[in-house]
Design a protein around this motif. Sequence first.
Motif, short mmCIF file in Angstrom:
data_model
loop_
_atom_site.label_atom_id
_atom_site.label_comp_id
_atom_site.label_asym_id
_atom_site.label_seq_id
_atom_site.Cartn_x
_atom_site.Cartn_y
_atom_site.Cartn_z
N ASP A 51 0.82 -1.20 0.00
CA ASP A 51 0.00 0.00 0.00
C ASP A 51 0.86 1.26 0.00
O ASP A 51 0.60 2.20 -0.76
N GLU A 52 1.88 1.29 0.85
CA GLU A 52 2.75 2.47 0.89
C GLU A 52 3.42 2.71 -0.46
O GLU A 52 3.46 3.83 -0.95
N GLU A 53 3.94 1.63 -1.05
CA GLU A 53 4.69 1.80 -2.28
C GLU A 53 3.80 2.10 -3.49
O GLU A 53 4.22 2.80 -4.40
N LYS A 54 2.57 1.61 -3.46
CA LYS A 54 1.65 1.85 -4.58
C LYS A 54 0.94 3.20 -4.45
O LYS A 54 0.69 3.87 -5.46
N ASN A 55 0.63 3.61 -3.23
CA ASN A 55 -0.21 4.79 -3.03
C ASN A 55 0.48 5.95 -2.32
O ASN A 55 0.53 7.06 -2.86
N LEU A 56 0.99 5.71 -1.13
CA LEU A 56 1.52 6.81 -0.32
C LEU A 56 2.77 7.42 -0.95
O LEU A 56 2.87 8.64 -1.07
N PHE A 57 3.75 6.59 -1.30
CA PHE A 57 5.00 7.15 -1.82
C PHE A 57 4.80 7.95 -3.11
O PHE A 57 5.32 9.07 -3.22
N PRO A 58 4.04 7.45 -4.09
CA PRO A 58 3.81 8.27 -5.28
C PRO A 58 3.06 9.58 -4.96
O PRO A 58 3.37 10.62 -5.55
N ALA A 59 2.11 9.52 -4.03
CA ALA A 59 1.39 10.74 -3.66
C ALA A 59 2.33 11.77 -3.04
O ALA A 59 2.27 12.96 -3.37
N LEU A 60 3.21 11.30 -2.17
CA LEU A 60 4.16 12.21 -1.52
C LEU A 60 5.15 12.77 -2.55
O LEU A 60 5.43 13.97 -2.55
N ALA A 61 5.65 11.91 -3.43
CA ALA A 61 6.61 12.36 -4.46
C ALA A 61 5.97 13.37 -5.40
O ALA A 61 6.66 14.26 -5.92
N GLY A 62 4.66 13.27 -5.58
CA GLY A 62 3.97 14.19 -6.48
C GLY A 62 3.78 15.59 -5.92
O GLY A 62 3.51 16.51 -6.68
N VAL A 63 3.91 15.75 -4.61
CA VAL A 63 3.66 17.07 -4.02
C VAL A 63 4.86 17.66 -3.28
O VAL A 63 4.82 18.82 -2.89
N CYS A 64 5.92 16.90 -3.11
CA CYS A 64 7.10 17.40 -2.40
C CYS A 64 8.26 17.58 -3.38
O CYS A 64 8.42 16.82 -4.33
N SER A 65 9.07 18.56 -3.08
CA SER A 65 10.26 18.80 -3.89
C SER A 65 11.34 17.76 -3.53
O SER A 65 11.27 17.10 -2.50
N ASP A 66 12.34 17.66 -4.40
CA ASP A 66 13.46 16.77 -4.11
C ASP A 66 14.12 17.15 -2.79
O ASP A 66 14.51 16.29 -2.01
N GLU A 67 14.23 18.44 -2.54
CA GLU A 67 14.84 18.91 -1.29
C GLU A 67 14.03 18.46 -0.08
O GLU A 67 14.59 17.99 0.92
N GLN A 68 12.71 18.56 -0.17
CA GLN A 68 11.86 18.12 0.94
C GLN A 68 11.99 16.61 1.17
O GLN A 68 12.07 16.15 2.31
N LEU A 69 12.01 15.84 0.08
CA LEU A 69 12.14 14.39 0.18
C LEU A 69 13.50 13.99 0.76
O LEU A 69 13.59 13.07 1.58
N ASN A 70 14.56 14.70 0.36
CA ASN A 70 15.89 14.43 0.91
C ASN A 70 15.96 14.80 2.39
O ASN A 70 16.54 14.07 3.19
N ASP A 71 15.35 15.92 2.77
CA ASP A 71 15.31 16.33 4.17
C ASP A 71 14.57 15.30 5.02
O ASP A 71 15.02 14.94 6.11
N LEU A 72 13.45 14.81 4.50
CA LEU A 72 12.71 13.76 5.21
C LEU A 72 13.55 12.49 5.34
O LEU A 72 13.51 11.82 6.38
N GLY A 73 14.30 12.15 4.30
CA GLY A 73 15.18 10.98 4.38
C GLY A 73 16.20 11.13 5.49
O GLY A 73 16.45 10.19 6.26
N ASP A 74 16.79 12.33 5.61
CA ASP A 74 17.75 12.59 6.69
C ASP A 74 17.09 12.44 8.07
O ASP A 74 17.67 11.87 8.99
N LYS A 75 15.88 12.98 8.19
CA LYS A 75 15.17 12.90 9.47
C LYS A 75 14.83 11.45 9.83
O LYS A 75 14.95 11.05 11.00
#
Length: 185
Positions: free
Chosen positions: A116-140
């Motif tokens: 579910d996360e990989e099919k729905n949540l991750f694509p939804a998050l990638a669609g609305v967050c910048s690369d910088e936001q996604l990288n910052d979340l990865g660090d956190k």
Amino acid sequence: MGHGGNVIAELETDHREVEEMFDRIRALPPRDEKRKDVADEFTIELVRHSVAEEMYLYPAVREHVPGGDAIADREIKDHATVEKLLKDLEKASVGDAEFDTLVAQVISEVSAHIADEEKNLFPALAGVCSDEQLNDLGDKIRTAKKVAPTRPHPGAPSTPPGNKLLAPGAGLVDRARDFVTGRGK
């Protein structure tokens, strides 16, 4: 644990590692003592992963993804179900029939959650967050996993600020217990 990259790459790598642990436990015969070691391994990883998601991923989903509150609530509910199963598994002996039943339930629940996360949540998050936001979340997420508990605590808070305040202390106690008992080596 601590793979680098953006939040999605980090969490997907965790998912692959847990799936590999599931394959390892399924390959062992019933009542084999090594099954307890593998169960401890995936418990440690799942608890750390879940706590980190609850601390940072789900708040970001709530903030950025349309309908994010409902998505995050569903994911946290999934985590609570798995955490209860992991707590029961922690208490079970590998020789008990209940052990194998619990392992099968954990694998089923976690596999559905991952899909579910990989099919729905991750694509939804990638669609609305910048690369910088996604990288910052990865660090956190990586930082949170370093201090997160390694044992299930079903009664602990699963949303900020409670989880951010209590998880590091519980993690310290869990890692001390793991060190003394040799769990997770």
